[in-house]
Design a protein around this motif. Structure first.
Motif, short mmCIF file in Angstrom:
data_model
loop_
_atom_site.label_atom_id
_atom_site.label_comp_id
_atom_site.label_asym_id
_atom_site.label_seq_id
_atom_site.Cartn_x
_atom_site.Cartn_y
_atom_site.Cartn_z
N ASP A 222 0.77 -1.36 -0.08
CA ASP A 222 0.06 0.01 0.03
C ASP A 222 0.69 1.34 0.08
O ASP A 222 0.69 2.20 -0.78
CB ASP A 222 -1.07 -0.11 1.17
CG ASP A 222 -2.13 -1.07 0.90
OD1 ASP A 222 -2.44 -1.45 0.02
OD2 ASP A 222 -2.82 -1.37 2.05
N THR A 223 1.95 1.25 0.57
CA THR A 223 2.96 2.24 0.50
C THR A 223 3.42 2.46 -0.83
O THR A 223 3.40 3.82 -1.30
CB THR A 223 4.06 2.28 1.79
OG1 THR A 223 3.55 1.90 2.91
CG2 THR A 223 4.92 3.11 1.75
N SER A 225 2.00 1.47 -3.46
CA SER A 225 0.77 2.05 -4.43
C SER A 225 0.34 3.39 -4.04
O SER A 225 0.13 4.25 -4.93
CB SER A 225 -0.50 1.25 -3.74
OG SER A 225 -1.53 1.42 -4.77
N SER A 226 0.69 3.75 -2.91
CA SER A 226 0.33 5.26 -2.74
C SER A 226 1.36 6.24 -3.60
O SER A 226 0.82 7.36 -3.75
CB SER A 226 0.33 5.76 -1.09
OG SER A 226 1.59 5.46 -0.74
N GLN A 227 2.36 5.76 -3.87
CA GLN A 227 3.47 6.57 -4.70
C GLN A 227 3.00 6.72 -6.20
O GLN A 227 3.72 7.34 -7.05
CB GLN A 227 4.85 5.99 -4.62
CG GLN A 227 5.39 6.03 -2.71
CD GLN A 227 6.62 5.57 -2.94
OE1 GLN A 227 7.23 5.15 -3.83
NE2 GLN A 227 7.14 5.61 -1.44
N ASP A 233 -3.14 0.44 -10.44
CA ASP A 233 -3.17 -0.41 -9.48
C ASP A 233 -2.20 -1.46 -9.41
O ASP A 233 -1.72 -2.10 -10.46
CB ASP A 233 -4.49 -1.32 -9.65
CG ASP A 233 -5.64 -0.10 -9.71
OD1 ASP A 233 -5.65 0.98 -9.15
OD2 ASP A 233 -6.86 -0.34 -10.46
N SER A 245 -3.32 -5.07 -3.70
CA SER A 245 -3.01 -3.79 -2.81
C SER A 245 -4.59 -3.24 -2.55
O SER A 245 -5.61 -3.89 -3.17
CB SER A 245 -2.52 -2.62 -3.59
OG SER A 245 -3.12 -2.37 -4.77
N THR A 246 -4.93 -2.31 -1.31
CA THR A 246 -6.18 -1.92 -1.18
C THR A 246 -6.83 -1.11 -2.23
O THR A 246 -7.95 -1.23 -2.61
CB THR A 246 -5.95 -1.02 0.11
OG1 THR A 246 -5.37 -1.78 0.86
CG2 THR A 246 -7.38 -0.46 0.43
N ARG A 247 -5.96 -0.50 -3.18
CA ARG A 247 -6.42 0.12 -4.36
C ARG A 247 -6.88 -0.95 -5.44
O ARG A 247 -7.86 -0.71 -6.00
CB ARG A 247 -5.45 1.06 -4.89
CG ARG A 247 -5.95 1.92 -5.91
CD ARG A 247 -4.85 2.87 -6.48
NE ARG A 247 -4.16 3.68 -5.61
CZ ARG A 247 -3.32 4.57 -6.47
NH1 ARG A 247 -2.88 4.48 -7.48
NH2 ARG A 247 -2.83 5.38 -5.52
N SER A 425 8.44 8.76 3.12
CA SER A 425 8.31 7.25 2.50
C SER A 425 9.21 6.17 3.10
O SER A 425 10.20 6.70 3.64
CB SER A 425 8.76 7.56 0.87
OG SER A 425 8.68 6.21 0.42
#
Length: 614
Positions: A222-223, A225-227, A233, A245-247, A425
């Motif tokens: 998820d970290t 994916s946030s970038q 996705d 991932s959550t997304r 990060s």
């Protein structure tokens, strides 16, 4: 006598609303019926037109007859003494129909009593009976399960939809002839690669297995994916496990997407010759290497065939530490590649390296040029050649001995970090070494958010290191707008952290000595399914008919939430339960093989599993 395995008799796809493209006589009803058949394949090499029309007509009649009693629920399965007939309606007006022959055993003929009478007429009658006698069989009704057959057909349809598009979109955009051609190319191979002799596994029908370290890997993913920019996705792949991932889960992608992407990652990969990691020094690493080598020898030395089905010699190596060098990723068409030399150290020739470098691999030039001519891949490679660089987080696992690299070839300086410099990060620390990643891309068709039948072409980018990979689903039209350097660096560091997690877990498990009670006592096996993903107890394969029957009852009768069953010999408990604990619907399948286990004991085990969080 020997038992004959189940076998596919025929498979057909039809649409009852289609009409002939050309004018036909009103009396020629067969022409109208044949125009509705989009695909047909049979166990018989040559099937007459009349037989094909009779088989498809029977399927239509059964569906129409069942809709008289249940207008909203048409016929799905028909049982006979020797076969199963499955009707699947994946899209409006489109039907997939398959007939499967049950497993059977030849029946031993009983000896007939001798006839004392004499006469030419009776003798001729006996000879006629013997000539016309055919072998009889005992069919095994429990050799196939309706839910397993339907789940396999549905997976085949979803795979076609993922790689070609939906039936409706192809018919509307390209026409009936193009649809028939694509169905022929895909389902002919798919149908006759369906091995019905293997026992069905409920694990495969419910979804892909999550990684055992899913709770630890998910925050890292998820970290990462946030970038990523909006619209991308990420999915972590480590055959045979995945971590969405959550997304990715929020995007509600097709279940076939993760299965398809996992099939593109080979399970056992040899190390690259250019991978300069130190050899394994711990007993655990040496044992893992020995097991891998033993598996390769046992399979005849045939590896998995390279990434995305390509030979390993043709795989596009993401030597990302070399991307900023002149001539990198040009396949010999650019400037010659020059090795940088520093003033502090000199390069000493290594005879073993020189011998290995002189080896020339023969490749198919035509196939390579065709692969290089792809506009989409060329654009990515060209962008990567313009300075794309990925740093390799320290590839040395914890516990490995340090190796002196003072005599190795010097490496180019690192590219400045494109990530935030404030240290927010989790991957902001810059390693001292470069990781070698393999890069590949493929295309899939995914439905739009509004209409599941309207599919659009999307691109999937793979970044892989050995058997660990991360897949990124992107927009095929806007892939050039993304900063692939930032994505690759973040992926490289994320894979490094995952490797450390796996290595630490292997070390921890190896140091635990199980007690004699745990070894001798049968373990309770469980399988939990949610959102098309599963988690299960180690080495548990759900093949029991009790679990399949429980799953089918949970689907057909929504008011049923629990199904308990117990066998006779052996007296094992089997439980199927629908659970909504925590606001997320899950299905729990449990098998208890311990002696003298009562129903309250089984219910207590089930209550503990319901508290299992993901």
């Amino acid at each position: 006598m020997s038992r004959l395995h189940p076998a596919l008799l025929y498979l057909t796809i039809y649409n009852p609303t289609l009409r002939p493209s050309e004018e036909v006589s009103k009396d020629d009803e067969d022409a109208e019926e044949q125009a509705q058949i989009l695909f047909y394949t049979s166990q018989e090499r040559a099937t007459s037109r009349d037989k094909m029309l009779r088989q498809v007509g029977l399927a239509k009649a059964l569906v129409n007859f069942s809709e008289i009693f249940h207008p909203t629920d048409s016929c799905h399965n028909v049982h006979s003494q020797s076969r199963r007939m499955i009707m699947l309606n994946p899209e409006p007006d489109f039907w997939i129909h398959a007939a499967v022959e049950l497993a059977k055993t030849p029946r031993i003929p009983l000896p007939k009593p001798k006839d004392k009478g004499k006469g030419n007429g009776k003798g001729k009658g006996k000879e006629k009976e013997q000539a016309s006698a055919q072998p009889s069989y005992d069919c095994h009704d429990g050799s196939l399960h309706d839910y397993a057959l339907r789940a396999h057909l549905l997976r085949g349809y979803e795979q076609f939809k993922l790689t070609h598009g939906s039936f409706t979109s192809i018919l509307n955009s390209l026409g009936q002839e193009a649809l028939e051609l694509q169905l022929e190319r895909f389902f002919t191979v798919w149908a006759w690669s369906w091995d019905l002799s293997k026992s069905f596994e409920l694990n495969d029908d419910l979804g892909l297995s999550l990684h055992p370290l899913y709770p630890s890997i998910l925050p890292l993913l998820d970290t990462f994916s946030s970038q990523l920019p909006a619209g991308l996705d990420a999915l972590f792949l480590s055959p045979p496990h995945v971590v969405p991932s959550t997304r990715y889960r929020q995007s509600n992608h097709l279940p076939a997407l993760s299965r398809h992407l996992l099939s593109l990652i080979p399970r056992h990969l040899p190390r690259h010759e250019t991978d300069d990691r130190p050899e394994a020094s711990s007993p655990i690493e040496k044992g893992a290497a020995a097991n891998t080598a033993a598996k390769e020898v046992g399979s005849g030395g045939n590896s998995s065939g390279g990434f995305l089905g390509m030979p390993s010699s043709l795989a596009m190596s993401m030597g990302v530490r070399n991307w900023s060098w002149p001539g990198a990723l040009t396949f010999g068409k650019g400037a010659e590649r020059k090795s940088p030399v520093t003033e502090r150290e000199e390069i000493k020739p290594n005879p073993s390296v020189a011998e290995s470098a002189s080896t020339v691999t023969e490749v198919d030039r035509g196939a390579l040029e065709d692969a290089m001519s792809s506009a989409d891949i060329h654009g990515l490679l060209e962008k990567a050649n313009n300075g794309l660089s990925v740093t390799d987080p320290d590839a040395v696992h914890e516990g490995r001995s340090e190796v002196d690299h003072s005599g190795d070839t010097p490496r180019p300086s690192r590219v400045p970090s494109p990530l935030p410099a404030d240290g927010s990060s989790a991957f902001s620390e810059r390693p001292d070494r470069y990781r070698q990643l393999d890069f590949a891309c493929t295309f899939v068709f995914l439905p739009e958010s509004g209409d599941p039948l309207e599919t659009r072409r999307r691109q999937v980018i793979h970044l892989r290191c050995q058997s660990l990979a991360v897949a990124i689903i992107a927009d095929a039209d806007n892939v050039e707008d993304y900063d692939t350097r930032v994505i690759s660096e973040a992926a490289s560091q994320m894979l490094h952290h995952v490797e450390n997690l796996i290595a630490a877990e292997v070390t921890r498990v190896s140091e635990i000595l199980p007690s004699a009670t745990k070894i001798l006592q049968p373990k309770d096996n469980y399988l939990i399914s949610f959102d098309h993903f599963t988690t299960a107890s180690p080495d548990f394969v759900a093949k029991s008919d009790h679990l399949y029957n429980g799953k089918q009852l949970l689907e057909q009768e929504l008011h049923i939430t629990e199904v308990f069953s117990r066998g006779q010999q052996p007296q094992h408990w089997h439980v199927s339960k629908r659970d909504n604990t925590g606001g997320e619907e899950r299905e729990v399948f449990l098998g208890v093989a311990r002696k003298e286990t009562s129903l309250p004991d089984v219910d207590n085990i089930l209550q503990r599993l319901q508290l299992h969080s993901f």
